[in-house]
Scaffold this motif. Structure first.
Motif, PDB file in Angstrom:
ATOM      1  N   MET A   6       8.538 -77.111  37.695  1.00  0.00           N
ATOM      2  CA  MET A   6       9.462 -76.173  36.802  1.00  0.00           C
ATOM      3  C   MET A   6      11.303 -77.037  36.485  1.00  0.00           C
ATOM      4  O   MET A   6      11.816 -76.297  35.902  1.00  0.00           O
ATOM      5  CB  MET A   6       9.780 -74.667  37.862  1.00  0.00           C
ATOM      6  CG  MET A   6       9.000 -73.667  38.120  1.00  0.00           C
ATOM      7  SD  MET A   6       7.698 -73.598  36.450  1.00  0.00           S
ATOM      8  CE  MET A   6       9.194 -72.780  35.898  1.00  0.00           C
ATOM      9  N   GLY A   7      11.673 -77.401  38.163  1.00  0.00           N
ATOM     10  CA  GLY A   7      12.902 -78.559  37.808  1.00  0.00           C
ATOM     11  C   GLY A   7      12.488 -78.889  36.173  1.00  0.00           C
ATOM     12  O   GLY A   7      14.140 -79.009  35.859  1.00  0.00           O
ATOM     13  N   ALA A   8      12.126 -79.951  36.173  1.00  0.00           N
ATOM     14  CA  ALA A   8      12.379 -80.772  35.116  1.00  0.00           C
ATOM     15  C   ALA A   8      12.423 -79.804  33.734  1.00  0.00           C
ATOM     16  O   ALA A   8      12.680 -80.152  32.635  1.00  0.00           O
ATOM     17  CB  ALA A   8      10.882 -81.709  34.777  1.00  0.00           C
ATOM     18  N   PHE A   9      11.609 -78.777  33.830  1.00  0.00           N
ATOM     19  CA  PHE A   9      11.765 -78.197  32.552  1.00  0.00           C
ATOM     20  C   PHE A   9      12.025 -77.414  32.220  1.00  0.00           C
ATOM     21  O   PHE A   9      13.311 -77.191  31.307  1.00  0.00           O
ATOM     22  CB  PHE A   9      10.274 -76.941  32.660  1.00  0.00           C
ATOM     23  CG  PHE A   9       9.721 -76.018  30.997  1.00  0.00           C
ATOM     24  CD1 PHE A   9       9.229 -76.885  30.329  1.00  0.00           C
ATOM     25  CD2 PHE A   9      10.589 -74.460  31.538  1.00  0.00           C
ATOM     26  CE1 PHE A   9       9.568 -75.702  29.183  1.00  0.00           C
ATOM     27  CE2 PHE A   9      10.139 -73.807  30.591  1.00  0.00           C
ATOM     28  CZ  PHE A   9      10.007 -73.860  29.310  1.00  0.00           C
ATOM     29  N   LEU A  10      12.595 -76.856  33.510  1.00  0.00           N
ATOM     30  CA  LEU A  10      14.296 -75.368  33.095  1.00  0.00           C
ATOM     31  C   LEU A  10      15.711 -76.935  32.802  1.00  0.00           C
ATOM     32  O   LEU A  10      16.361 -76.098  32.132  1.00  0.00           O
ATOM     33  CB  LEU A  10      14.636 -74.841  34.462  1.00  0.00           C
ATOM     34  CG  LEU A  10      13.576 -74.054  34.836  1.00  0.00           C
ATOM     35  CD1 LEU A  10      13.473 -73.053  36.213  1.00  0.00           C
ATOM     36  CD2 LEU A  10      13.144 -72.561  34.061  1.00  0.00           C
ATOM     37  N   LEU A  11      15.159 -77.446  32.946  1.00  0.00           N
ATOM     38  CA  LEU A  11      16.628 -78.235  33.431  1.00  0.00           C
ATOM     39  C   LEU A  11      16.455 -79.693  31.692  1.00  0.00           C
ATOM     40  O   LEU A  11      16.803 -79.175  31.186  1.00  0.00           O
ATOM     41  CB  LEU A  11      16.903 -80.372  34.356  1.00  0.00           C
ATOM     42  CG  LEU A  11      17.499 -80.808  33.875  1.00  0.00           C
ATOM     43  CD1 LEU A  11      18.969 -79.867  34.402  1.00  0.00           C
ATOM     44  CD2 LEU A  11      17.879 -82.404  35.147  1.00  0.00           C
ATOM     45  N   GLY A  12      15.124 -79.746  31.314  1.00  0.00           N
ATOM     46  CA  GLY A  12      15.211 -80.099  30.072  1.00  0.00           C
ATOM     47  C   GLY A  12      15.880 -78.964  29.137  1.00  0.00           C
ATOM     48  O   GLY A  12      15.772 -79.178  27.718  1.00  0.00           O
ATOM     49  N   LYS A  13      14.871 -78.235  28.989  1.00  0.00           N
ATOM     50  CA  LYS A  13      15.316 -76.844  28.087  1.00  0.00           C
ATOM     51  C   LYS A  13      16.462 -76.619  28.166  1.00  0.00           C
ATOM     52  O   LYS A  13      16.807 -76.540  26.569  1.00  0.00           O
ATOM     53  CB  LYS A  13      14.396 -75.776  28.150  1.00  0.00           C
ATOM     54  CG  LYS A  13      14.570 -74.811  27.206  1.00  0.00           C
ATOM     55  CD  LYS A  13      13.428 -74.496  26.150  1.00  0.00           C
ATOM     56  CE  LYS A  13      13.194 -73.525  25.433  1.00  0.00           C
ATOM     57  NZ  LYS A  13      12.395 -74.045  23.994  1.00  0.00           N
ATOM     58  N   TRP A  14      17.194 -76.216  29.542  1.00  0.00           N
ATOM     59  CA  TRP A  14      18.638 -75.830  29.168  1.00  0.00           C
ATOM     60  C   TRP A  14      19.629 -77.034  28.614  1.00  0.00           C
ATOM     61  O   TRP A  14      20.359 -76.495  27.851  1.00  0.00           O
ATOM     62  CB  TRP A  14      19.265 -75.504  30.600  1.00  0.00           C
ATOM     63  CG  TRP A  14      20.339 -76.148  30.806  1.00  0.00           C
ATOM     64  CD1 TRP A  14      21.249 -74.237  30.330  1.00  0.00           C
ATOM     65  CD2 TRP A  14      21.825 -76.248  30.696  1.00  0.00           C
ATOM     66  NE1 TRP A  14      22.962 -73.964  30.463  1.00  0.00           N
ATOM     67  CE2 TRP A  14      23.059 -76.000  30.792  1.00  0.00           C
ATOM     68  CE3 TRP A  14      21.753 -78.120  31.743  1.00  0.00           C
ATOM     69  CZ2 TRP A  14      23.890 -76.301  31.429  1.00  0.00           C
ATOM     70  CZ3 TRP A  14      22.838 -78.457  31.501  1.00  0.00           C
ATOM     71  CH2 TRP A  14      23.871 -77.682  31.515  1.00  0.00           C
ATOM     72  N   CYS A  15      19.449 -78.035  28.949  1.00  0.00           N
ATOM     73  CA  CYS A  15      20.528 -79.585  28.112  1.00  0.00           C
ATOM     74  C   CYS A  15      19.587 -79.375  26.497  1.00  0.00           C
ATOM     75  O   CYS A  15      20.411 -79.128  25.939  1.00  0.00           O
ATOM     76  CB  CYS A  15      19.594 -80.568  28.500  1.00  0.00           C
ATOM     77  SG  CYS A  15      20.116 -81.215  30.624  1.00  0.00           S
ATOM     78  N   PHE A  16      18.129 -79.359  26.601  1.00  0.00           N
ATOM     79  CA  PHE A  16      18.107 -79.326  24.929  1.00  0.00           C
ATOM     80  C   PHE A  16      18.740 -78.045  24.237  1.00  0.00           C
ATOM     81  O   PHE A  16      19.451 -78.076  22.765  1.00  0.00           O
ATOM     82  CB  PHE A  16      16.101 -78.959  25.045  1.00  0.00           C
ATOM     83  CG  PHE A  16      15.793 -79.021  23.211  1.00  0.00           C
ATOM     84  CD1 PHE A  16      15.440 -80.447  23.116  1.00  0.00           C
ATOM     85  CD2 PHE A  16      15.406 -78.332  22.815  1.00  0.00           C
ATOM     86  CE1 PHE A  16      15.050 -80.970  21.749  1.00  0.00           C
ATOM     87  CE2 PHE A  16      15.179 -78.212  20.980  1.00  0.00           C
ATOM     88  CZ  PHE A  16      14.714 -79.929  20.802  1.00  0.00           C
TER      89      PHE A  16
END
Length: 209
Positions: free
Chosen positions: A188-198
């Motif tokens: 969840m951490g990697a997905f949410l961070l990646g999605k937010w930065c994207f």
């Protein structure tokens, strides 16, 4: 065959031990490497069409997940050949793969943005993957390393998915609470961070490609 000889006294069912780690590692590397170049490779469609930008890295990650599914077919055959006892816990490979897919997608989002701005990130990521591979205990027992190295391996996110998969297949056991927590936090951490930065970098990406 070489590693089977070296570690035959340390690892029971070494071929399955290695193969379990290998297919999960291939899912991660295949998804992230493909997602990294997805925006640059499709820059004409990205500029001219109205498709959501996120669909390009997502489609690359789904391709890697599909290849993982094909690998599972061969993996089941190997389980039968080496006479690994069946356990309902084996079905947990599917949610573990889903969690790794979510983690890989988040990393893929980050890499795809970075690659549009820094082309050399592809070469640096290759080096990082090599280091990460050796810290994922694909072909050696974790117990054979020093205590400090064991801590490094245990904090490697990819290793957590591999360790859980091995546990359910080779030991017919579920991961403990700490492992579950790590799986959830990393995915969840990697997905949410990646999605937010994207999402935040969308306009800059469109200017760069």
């Amino acid at each position: 065959m070489i590693f089977s000889t070296i570690f035959k006294r340390n690892i029971e069912n070494f071929p399955i031990y290695y193969l379990t780690g290998s297919i999960f590692w291939s899912l991660f590397t295949g998804a992230t490497n493909a997602a990294m170049t997805s925006l640059v490779d499709n820059k004409s469609m990205l500029v001219k069409s109205k498709l959501p930008m996120g669909i390009f890295p997502l489609s690359r990650c789904f391709t890697a997940l599909t290849n993982f599914g094909y690998s599972l077919v061969a993996y089941v055959v190997m389980l039968l050949i080496f006479r690994i006892p069946f356990s309902p816990c084996m079905f947990m490979i599917i949610p573990y793969a889903a969690a790794l897919f979510l983690f890989s997608l988040g990393v893929g989002y980050l890499l795809s943005v970075l690659y549009t701005m820094f082309g050399d990130i592809k070469h640096l990521y290759t080096i990082l993957l090599t280091l990460l591979m050796y810290a994922s205990a694909l072909f050696y027992p974790v117990e054979s390393t020093s205590e400090q190295m064991q801590k490094v391996i245990e904090n490697n996110p990819v290793y957590n998915y591999i360790a859980c998969a091995r546990k359910c297949v080779l030991e017919a056991a579920m991961p403990d609470a700490n492992q579950w927590a790590r799986l959830f936090v990393w995915s969840m951490g990697a997905f949410l961070l990646g999605k937010w930065c994207f999402g935040r970098m969308r306009n800059k990406v469109l200017q760069k490609v």
